[in-house]
Design a protein around this motif. Structure first.
Motif, PDB file in Angstrom:
ATOM      1  N   ILE A  57       0.833  -1.204   0.000  1.00  0.00           N
ATOM      2  CA  ILE A  57       0.000   0.000   0.000  1.00  0.00           C
ATOM      3  C   ILE A  57       0.868   1.256   0.000  1.00  0.00           C
ATOM      4  CG2 ILE A  57      -1.679   1.314   1.351  1.00  0.00           C
ATOM      5  CD1 ILE A  57      -2.780  -1.374   2.327  1.00  0.00           C
ATOM      6  N   LEU A  58       1.945   1.246   0.794  1.00  0.00           N
ATOM      7  CA  LEU A  58       2.847   2.402   0.838  1.00  0.00           C
ATOM      8  C   LEU A  58       3.494   2.647  -0.521  1.00  0.00           C
ATOM      9  CD1 LEU A  58       4.598   1.900   4.310  1.00  0.00           C
ATOM     10  CD2 LEU A  58       2.765   3.489   3.727  1.00  0.00           C
ATOM     11  N   GLU A  59       3.839   1.587  -1.226  1.00  0.00           N
ATOM     12  CA  GLU A  59       4.414   1.748  -2.570  1.00  0.00           C
ATOM     13  C   GLU A  59       3.385   2.291  -3.541  1.00  0.00           C
ATOM     14  OE1 GLU A  59       8.081  -0.947  -3.789  1.00  0.00           O
ATOM     15  OE2 GLU A  59       6.284  -2.138  -3.410  1.00  0.00           O
ATOM     16  N   THR A  60       2.150   1.867  -3.391  1.00  0.00           N
ATOM     17  CA  THR A  60       1.090   2.313  -4.302  1.00  0.00           C
ATOM     18  C   THR A  60       0.841   3.809  -4.175  1.00  0.00           C
ATOM     19  OG1 THR A  60       0.033   0.142  -4.167  1.00  0.00           O
ATOM     20  CG2 THR A  60      -1.317   1.972  -4.973  1.00  0.00           C
ATOM     21  N   LYS A  98       8.761   1.460   0.212  1.00  0.00           N
ATOM     22  CA  LYS A  98       8.839   0.467   1.274  1.00  0.00           C
ATOM     23  C   LYS A  98       9.484   1.044   2.527  1.00  0.00           C
ATOM     24  CE  LYS A  98       9.008  -3.630  -1.697  1.00  0.00           C
ATOM     25  NZ  LYS A  98       9.786  -4.838  -2.093  1.00  0.00           N
ATOM     26  N   GLN A  99       8.928   0.643   3.685  1.00  0.00           N
ATOM     27  CA  GLN A  99       9.426   1.102   4.975  1.00  0.00           C
ATOM     28  C   GLN A  99       9.677  -0.103   5.883  1.00  0.00           C
ATOM     29  OE1 GLN A  99      10.035   4.400   5.602  1.00  0.00           O
ATOM     30  NE2 GLN A  99       9.348   4.877   3.526  1.00  0.00           N
ATOM     31  N   GLN A 100      10.543   0.097   6.858  1.00  0.00           N
ATOM     32  CA  GLN A 100      10.792  -0.947   7.856  1.00  0.00           C
ATOM     33  C   GLN A 100       9.706  -0.847   8.933  1.00  0.00           C
ATOM     34  OE1 GLN A 100      13.016  -3.514   7.934  1.00  0.00           O
ATOM     35  NE2 GLN A 100      11.877  -4.150   9.752  1.00  0.00           N
ATOM     36  N   ILE A 101       8.638  -1.610   8.750  1.00  0.00           N
ATOM     37  CA  ILE A 101       7.515  -1.578   9.696  1.00  0.00           C
ATOM     38  C   ILE A 101       7.699  -2.628  10.779  1.00  0.00           C
ATOM     39  CG2 ILE A 101       5.005  -1.737   9.933  1.00  0.00           C
ATOM     40  CD1 ILE A 101       4.785  -0.959   7.007  1.00  0.00           C
TER      41      ILE A 101
END
Length: 278
Positions: free
Chosen positions: A134-137, A142-145
């Motif tokens: 979703i973050l890429e969309t 991309k994140q370190q979640i």
């Protein structure tokens, strides 16, 4: 004769009730009192099996004090966020048409095994999981979640929300609607009505919910391992390490003793305040 029979039946009733208490007392003795006694007993021995009180002195070193503060801090955050989400949700549930059905759907995830839910969030928060997709969309990337404080608190709040919603929902359901109508008739704003009428009259449900969340949140260890990695170290994690890794059962039992004392104090304080208010 009737008077004698009536007296004998009345005298037999308390004895019958006492007999019904025997299974409960045996359960409490075997599965509550006995484990606590064993934990206290184990805390009096060091890793070599020698009797000592050094474990209790070692607990008050900076390392364990930092763990204690961390455990209470994260338990407070989990309880606070659970309350912020659960109170409005419980209030809205009482206003919906099929409130019992919605309440069941909220409680239903608590029936699923905790380990399964934790692994599900590992997939969701992973590098190639749905959250990063979703973050890429939306262009963030991309994140370190996973393995962060955010993921640990988020998953913990998700798991504990049903235990917070249920007592608050019951307290709001018992609230007399005429009191709210009277406050509005007297010119109180919605915020004033909530602050002076609704919340004070449902504080018992809030206390019960906070108790049901804060106490188990103090001793979390599986979520800290799988979701937070090594970033979050709590007393529950330390107990797991001492019992399963270092085999220092005495120190692990000592930490457990302090956790039991802390939980008992919390329960006593909230219970006394409730009885005093009543």
């Amino acid at each position: 004769m009737r008077t004698a029979d009536t007296y004998s039946s009345q005298a037999a009733a308390p004895r019958a009730r006492n007999l019904y208490l025997i299974p409960y007392m045996l359960w409490m003795l075997l599965f509550v009192a006995a484990p606590i006694i064993l934990i206290i007993y184990d805390s009096l021995f060091d890793v070599d099996g020698k009797f000592t009180f050094a474990n209790y002195g070692h607990f008050f070193t900076p390392v364990y004090m930092k763990m204690t503060f961390s455990s209470f801090w994260y338990a407070f955050l989990i309880t606070a966020f659970s309350l912020l989400v659960s109170y409005p949700a419980a209030y809205l549930l009482t206003r919906t048409k099929h409130k019992q059905l919605w309440l069941l759907l909220i409680i239903l995830p608590s029936w699923i095994n905790l380990l399964l839910k934790t692994y599900a969030f590992i997939g969701l928060f992973g590098t190639y999981g749905a959250a990063n997709a979703i973050l890429e969309t939306i262009g963030i990337g991309k994140q370190q979640i996973l393995f962060t404080d955010f993921s640990f608190i988020f998953v913990s709040v998700y798991i504990f929300i049903p235990f917070m919603i249920l007592p608050i929902f019951n307290a709001i359901e018992e609230l007399n609607p005429s009191l709210i109508d009277a406050a509005r008739d007297l010119g109180a704003s919605p915020w004033t009505t909530f602050r002076r009428v609704i919340f004070p009259l449902t504080i018992s449900g809030v206390k019960s919910g906070c108790q049901a969340v804060f106490i188990p949140a103090l001793s979390l260890f599986m979520i800290t391992r799988l979701i937070a990695g090594n970033r979050v170290i709590t007393l529950g994690t330390a107990i797991e390490q001492h019992f399963l890794v270092t085999q220092d059962w005495g120190m692990g039992a000592t930490i457990a003793v302090f956790l039991i004392i802390a939980m008992a104090i919390i329960m006593i304080l909230t219970g006394n305040r409730t009885r005093g208010r009543r």
